[in-house]
Each structure stands twice: as C-alpha cells, then as structure tokens.
Design a protein around this motif. Structure first.
Motif, mmCIF file in Angstrom:
data_model
loop_
_atom_site.group_PDB
_atom_site.id
_atom_site.type_symbol
_atom_site.label_atom_id
_atom_site.label_comp_id
_atom_site.label_asym_id
_atom_site.label_seq_id
_atom_site.Cartn_x
_atom_site.Cartn_y
_atom_site.Cartn_z
ATOM 1 N N LYS A 1 11.181 -5.194 29.411
ATOM 2 C CA LYS A 1 10.963 -4.012 30.217
ATOM 3 C C LYS A 1 9.716 -4.189 31.125
ATOM 4 C CE LYS A 1 9.689 0.920 29.804
ATOM 5 N NZ LYS A 1 8.183 0.772 29.940
ATOM 6 N N THR A 2 8.648 -5.013 30.360
ATOM 7 C CA THR A 2 7.550 -5.196 31.384
ATOM 8 C C THR A 2 7.628 -5.907 32.507
ATOM 9 O OG1 THR A 2 6.101 -4.734 29.294
ATOM 10 C CG2 THR A 2 5.031 -5.888 31.114
ATOM 11 N N CYS A 3 8.440 -7.031 32.310
ATOM 12 C CA CYS A 3 9.009 -7.885 33.260
ATOM 13 C C CYS A 3 9.460 -7.269 34.403
ATOM 14 C CB CYS A 3 9.583 -9.114 32.709
ATOM 15 S SG CYS A 3 8.839 -10.399 31.959
ATOM 16 N N VAL A 4 10.557 -6.304 34.088
ATOM 17 C CA VAL A 4 11.341 -5.769 35.166
ATOM 18 C C VAL A 4 10.295 -4.537 35.799
ATOM 19 C CG1 VAL A 4 13.036 -4.276 35.145
ATOM 20 C CG2 VAL A 4 13.376 -5.927 33.908
ATOM 21 N N ASP A 5 9.600 -4.011 35.122
ATOM 22 C CA ASP A 5 8.759 -2.653 35.731
ATOM 23 C C ASP A 5 7.835 -3.376 36.689
ATOM 24 O OD1 ASP A 5 10.236 -0.955 34.403
ATOM 25 O OD2 ASP A 5 8.936 -0.396 32.902
ATOM 26 N N GLU A 6 7.106 -4.361 36.222
ATOM 27 C CA GLU A 6 6.032 -5.112 36.983
ATOM 28 C C GLU A 6 6.248 -5.831 38.260
ATOM 29 O OE1 GLU A 6 2.820 -5.782 33.192
ATOM 30 O OE2 GLU A 6 3.715 -7.600 34.474
ATOM 31 N N SER A 7 7.552 -6.722 38.146
ATOM 32 C CA SER A 7 7.834 -7.586 39.435
ATOM 33 C C SER A 7 9.330 -7.721 39.570
ATOM 34 C CB SER A 7 7.326 -8.725 38.918
ATOM 35 O OG SER A 7 8.010 -9.317 38.122
ATOM 36 N N SER A 8 10.235 -6.922 38.932
ATOM 37 C CA SER A 8 11.633 -6.889 39.144
ATOM 38 C C SER A 8 12.003 -8.556 38.981
ATOM 39 C CB SER A 8 12.127 -6.660 40.375
ATOM 40 O OG SER A 8 11.687 -5.376 40.630
ATOM 41 N N ILE A 9 11.371 -9.237 38.307
ATOM 42 C CA ILE A 9 11.693 -10.828 37.617
ATOM 43 C C ILE A 9 11.543 -10.775 36.387
ATOM 44 C CG2 ILE A 9 10.943 -12.885 38.085
ATOM 45 C CD1 ILE A 9 10.038 -12.474 40.730
ATOM 46 N N VAL A 10 12.625 -11.405 35.585
ATOM 47 C CA VAL A 10 12.651 -11.852 34.181
ATOM 48 C C VAL A 10 12.179 -13.225 34.220
ATOM 49 C CG1 VAL A 10 13.856 -12.043 32.136
ATOM 50 C CG2 VAL A 10 14.170 -10.006 33.558
ATOM 51 N N GLU A 11 10.908 -13.462 33.491
ATOM 52 C CA GLU A 11 10.571 -14.852 33.091
ATOM 53 C C GLU A 11 10.807 -15.218 31.914
ATOM 54 O OE1 GLU A 11 6.290 -15.387 34.581
ATOM 55 O OE2 GLU A 11 6.458 -13.400 35.548
ATOM 56 N N ILE A 12 11.500 -16.310 31.583
ATOM 57 C CA ILE A 12 11.967 -16.714 30.299
ATOM 58 C C ILE A 12 10.807 -17.256 29.531
ATOM 59 C CG2 ILE A 12 13.324 -18.772 29.289
ATOM 60 C CD1 ILE A 12 14.757 -16.493 30.732
ATOM 61 N N ASP A 13 9.764 -17.969 30.010
ATOM 62 C CA ASP A 13 8.561 -18.460 29.321
ATOM 63 C C ASP A 13 7.618 -17.162 28.822
ATOM 64 O OD1 ASP A 13 9.275 -20.972 29.636
ATOM 65 O OD2 ASP A 13 7.748 -21.406 31.265
ATOM 66 N N ARG A 14 7.578 -16.375 29.574
ATOM 67 C CA ARG A 14 6.926 -15.124 29.197
ATOM 68 C C ARG A 14 7.633 -14.302 27.983
ATOM 69 N NH1 ARG A 14 4.698 -10.277 33.251
ATOM 70 N NH2 ARG A 14 4.242 -8.745 31.611
ATOM 71 N N ILE A 15 9.207 -14.167 28.135
ATOM 72 C CA ILE A 15 9.716 -13.722 26.924
ATOM 73 C C ILE A 15 9.435 -14.603 25.808
ATOM 74 C CG2 ILE A 15 12.109 -13.206 26.004
ATOM 75 C CD1 ILE A 15 11.276 -11.184 28.459
ATOM 76 N N THR A 16 9.795 -15.921 25.894
ATOM 77 C CA THR A 16 9.607 -16.766 24.625
ATOM 78 C C THR A 16 8.171 -16.701 24.058
ATOM 79 O OG1 THR A 16 11.108 -18.435 26.107
ATOM 80 C CG2 THR A 16 9.829 -19.263 24.254
ATOM 81 N N ASN A 17 7.149 -16.667 24.824
ATOM 82 C CA ASN A 17 5.870 -16.612 24.199
ATOM 83 C C ASN A 17 5.679 -15.466 23.435
ATOM 84 O OD1 ASN A 17 5.230 -19.262 25.216
ATOM 85 N ND2 ASN A 17 4.646 -18.583 27.183
ATOM 86 N N ALA A 18 6.102 -14.294 24.168
ATOM 87 C CA ALA A 18 5.809 -12.952 23.558
ATOM 88 C C ALA A 18 6.582 -12.783 22.232
ATOM 89 C CB ALA A 18 6.173 -11.907 24.795
ATOM 90 N N VAL A 19 7.758 -13.213 22.361
ATOM 91 C CA VAL A 19 8.559 -12.944 20.976
ATOM 92 C C VAL A 19 8.420 -13.967 19.834
ATOM 93 C CG1 VAL A 19 10.830 -12.513 20.041
ATOM 94 C CG2 VAL A 19 10.291 -11.642 22.288
ATOM 95 N N PHE A 20 8.073 -15.303 20.512
ATOM 96 C CA PHE A 20 8.087 -16.209 19.364
ATOM 97 C C PHE A 20 6.583 -17.179 19.467
ATOM 98 C CE2 PHE A 20 12.506 -16.200 21.028
ATOM 99 C CZ PHE A 20 13.142 -15.712 19.883
ATOM 100 N N ASP A 21 5.656 -16.338 19.577
ATOM 101 C CA ASP A 21 4.363 -16.713 19.640
ATOM 102 C C ASP A 21 4.013 -17.477 18.436
ATOM 103 O OD1 ASP A 21 1.798 -17.061 20.675
ATOM 104 O OD2 ASP A 21 0.921 -15.401 19.380
ATOM 105 N N GLY A 22 3.519 -18.730 18.570
ATOM 106 C CA GLY A 22 3.090 -19.700 17.545
ATOM 107 C C GLY A 22 4.232 -20.419 16.850
ATOM 108 N N ASN A 23 5.432 -20.081 17.082
ATOM 109 C CA ASN A 23 6.577 -20.610 16.258
ATOM 110 C C ASN A 23 7.243 -21.638 17.238
ATOM 111 O OD1 ASN A 23 8.923 -21.316 14.988
ATOM 112 N ND2 ASN A 23 9.151 -19.541 13.972
ATOM 113 N N ILE A 24 6.743 -23.169 17.430
ATOM 114 C CA ILE A 24 7.246 -23.955 18.376
ATOM 115 C C ILE A 24 8.845 -24.176 18.268
ATOM 116 C CG2 ILE A 24 6.958 -26.312 19.268
ATOM 117 C CD1 ILE A 24 4.815 -24.329 19.661
ATOM 118 N N SER A 25 9.222 -24.427 17.102
ATOM 119 C CA SER A 25 10.534 -24.571 16.486
ATOM 120 C C SER A 25 11.459 -23.312 17.343
ATOM 121 C CB SER A 25 10.775 -24.730 15.407
ATOM 122 O OG SER A 25 12.202 -24.823 14.882
#
Length: 336
Positions: free
Chosen positions: A236-260
């Motif tokens: 929701k934040t990605c869409v509201d801020e820029s209308s662009i969904v960034e895969i890295d941003r989603i990845t880091n936010a949801v799976f922070d610290g879990n490289i696997s």
C-alpha cells in the motif's frame, strides 16, 4: 484526466450471425454525445488494471510488420478507412471460423492522448439485454418484453477488448481475453490480428506479488498475521507514494534479516513472470490494492481490518500463547 482529442473514427459491424461484416466506407459523423461516449471509454481503458504493455514482433512470413506500421500511421482519411476495413475483416473472418470469439461492433480511431498520437481499436462485444416491445393490434396497444442480442457497452461499462498503438514508438497498450481458436484457448488479438508480444497486466503483477509473498511467509513463518500485515502495508505504501511497486522494497520489508526467505521470494516472483525489479500500476489498481487484510481462524471466524489500522500497535496486538495459538487484541474502538 488527460485531454483526449479524437481526430477521426470509423465503426464496423462484425455480426457473425450473418455471413459478411458491414464495413463502413465513410468516417463517423460525430455528435457531442458520440464524442463524449468514445472519450469516456478511452479514458477508462487507459487506466484499466488489466491493460498490458506490448510491442510488435519481428516480421513474420504471414505478417508484414513494417507495412502495417506504415498503414496505421497514415493520417489521411482514405488510407485510415482502408486499413480499418482490413483489420475489421480479419477479426470477422477469425470470429466466424471460431464461434467462441464474440460478435461485436469495432470502432477504430486516431486520437491524441498524453502528447502522443494513437491508433485505437475498441471492440464493443455484443451483450444480451431486454427492451420493451410495442405494437398496435387493431385499435389496441400491445406491449411486452423482448430480448436484444446486439447491444454494446454503455459509458459506465468497461470494455473487454481494446488495443491502443502509439504511433511515435509503436508501443502498444492492450486488453484482451483468451478464446478458443482451433481447439485451444489463446489471445487472438495479440497473436492473430496484431502480431505483438505483451507483458503481464498490473493487476496480474500485484496478485503475483501478494500470492508469492503469502506462500513464502507460510513456508518460513507459518500463519503469521504480522508478516502478512507487513506485506499489505508495504504494498500500500509503495502504491500511495509513487504508483510503483518495488520488489526489493517488498522483499526487505517483509523478510528483513532472512536471506533464505528473501531469495526464495525473489525466485518465486521471477518464476511467475515478473522479470524487472519494479512496475507501475494504474489508478484503478491504486484504489483497490491492499486496503484490507482478512484474518480467518480455524473455527471459521473472519476478521477484516484496514491495512492502516495494522500499522500501529496501539490499535491491535497479536499475542502468541504457550499452546501455539494466537490471541488478537483489538484496542480502543467504539462499537456501533
């Protein structure tokens, strides 16, 4: 809404209940109502969540790409009429041979939108509707209801099929459906009529981002509503801020610290067809994406919560119990 200027348009009737199309020989005479009707459909189509971006394939034996580009780019009325008739005939022939393709009125136009000139194909597939019937029987008035099989979408309905070709770079925006062709379902508009390749639609990409994340969350964290809420919130934040969904941003936010888990998610998204690290969404997607999260318990209880409500622990708390169950505490609400 961007200004839309319609330069010329023509309407062809592709009714497959008869053996030949009705191909217009003259451009449409525009009334203010017709102009507004077409502009409304073009504007709505440009923001459709199912729209796909595409481009022409290289010349094939059965399709002269460069010749087609030149034909649709010719702004002279006579040339425009000829190419529109050829396209309409091709669509009709394919629909006549494959009854799954719906009959339609096809409107083609040259129009200006967002500083570009486009060749547009809008396919108004026929719908069944009912209208009143009136007749005089002797001196008595008789009324009734009859089925109408060839009505088209009104200004409030979304088109199921259309294509817009920008004439300066020949990029394509297309919405289409699969229909059965020679026993197998395929996208006939891109494959058989225009000979183009297409990307996934924004709506499809958003679904992939969500479903892939939910799958990896389940694999690594079980049924953790906190992780799902992080996914919804970041999307929701990605869409509201820029209308662009960034895969890295989603990845880091949801799976922070879990490289696997991060790599597993990126692999899953790529496998489903999202090859780039970011993609743009339309305003239609912006209005609907990730606004609520639904939590369902093993006993069938469903809780639907606004995503922005989940962002603050003052509003809600998820408590892990010793027996492995979870308690959900919703705070400071008024019951109505």
């Amino acid at each position: 809404m961007n200004d839309i200027i319609i330069d010329k348009a023509i309407l062809h009737i592709l009714d497959t209940s008869i053996d030949a199309p009705v191909l217009a020989d003259k451009l449409m005479s525009f009334s203010s109502q017709a102009d507004e009707f077409l502009k409304t459909h073009i504007a709505r189509a440009m923001e459709d969540g199912d729209i796909k971006k595409g481009g022409f394939k290289e010349d094939a034996e059965e399709f002269n790409t460069e010749g087609f580009k030149g034909a649709i780019s010719n702004l002279e009325p006579a040339a425009f009429i000829v190419v529109s008739q050829q396209l309409a005939q091709n669509i009709f022939d394919l629909a006549l041979a494959n009854p799954g393709i719906p009959a339609a009125d096809v409107l083609m136009c040259h129009f200006k939108y967002d500083n570009g000139i486009y060749f547009g194909i809008l396919k108004f597939n026929y719908k069944q509707s009912y209208i009143h019937h009136f007749a005089m029987v002797g001196e008595e008035k008789e009324t009734g209801i009859i089925k109408q099989n060839a009505t088209i979408a009104n200004e409030n309905q979304k088109l199921e099929e259309f294509a817009f070709i920008r004439l300066d770079d020949f990029s394509i925006l297309i919405k289409e459906k699969k229909y059965e062709i020679n026993g197998a379902k395929e996208f006939y508009l891109s494959n058989r009529i225009l000979n183009v390749t297409t990307d996934l639609s924004p709506k499809t990409k958003v679904k992939i981002v969500e479903k892939a994340a939910e799958k990896v969350i389940k694999e690594y964290y079980g049924d953790d509503p906190l992780k799902v809420s992080q996914l919804k919130t970041e999307l929701k934040t990605c869409v509201d801020e820029s209308s662009i969904v960034e895969i890295d941003r989603i990845t880091n936010a949801v799976f922070d610290g879990n490289i696997s888990a991060q790599q597993r998610y990126k692999d899953e998204v790529a496998q489903k067809g999202i090859s780039h690290g970011a993609f743009e969404v339309t305003s239609e997607i912006e209005k609907t994406v990730a606004r609520k999260q639904k939590i369902t318990t093993d006993t069938g209880i469903e809780i639907s919560l606004p995503v922005n409500y989940l962002e603050n622990q003052k509003n809600i708390e998820f408590i892990m119990n010793e027996d492995g169950t979870m308690s959900i505490l919703i705070k400071s609400v008024n019951i109505r």
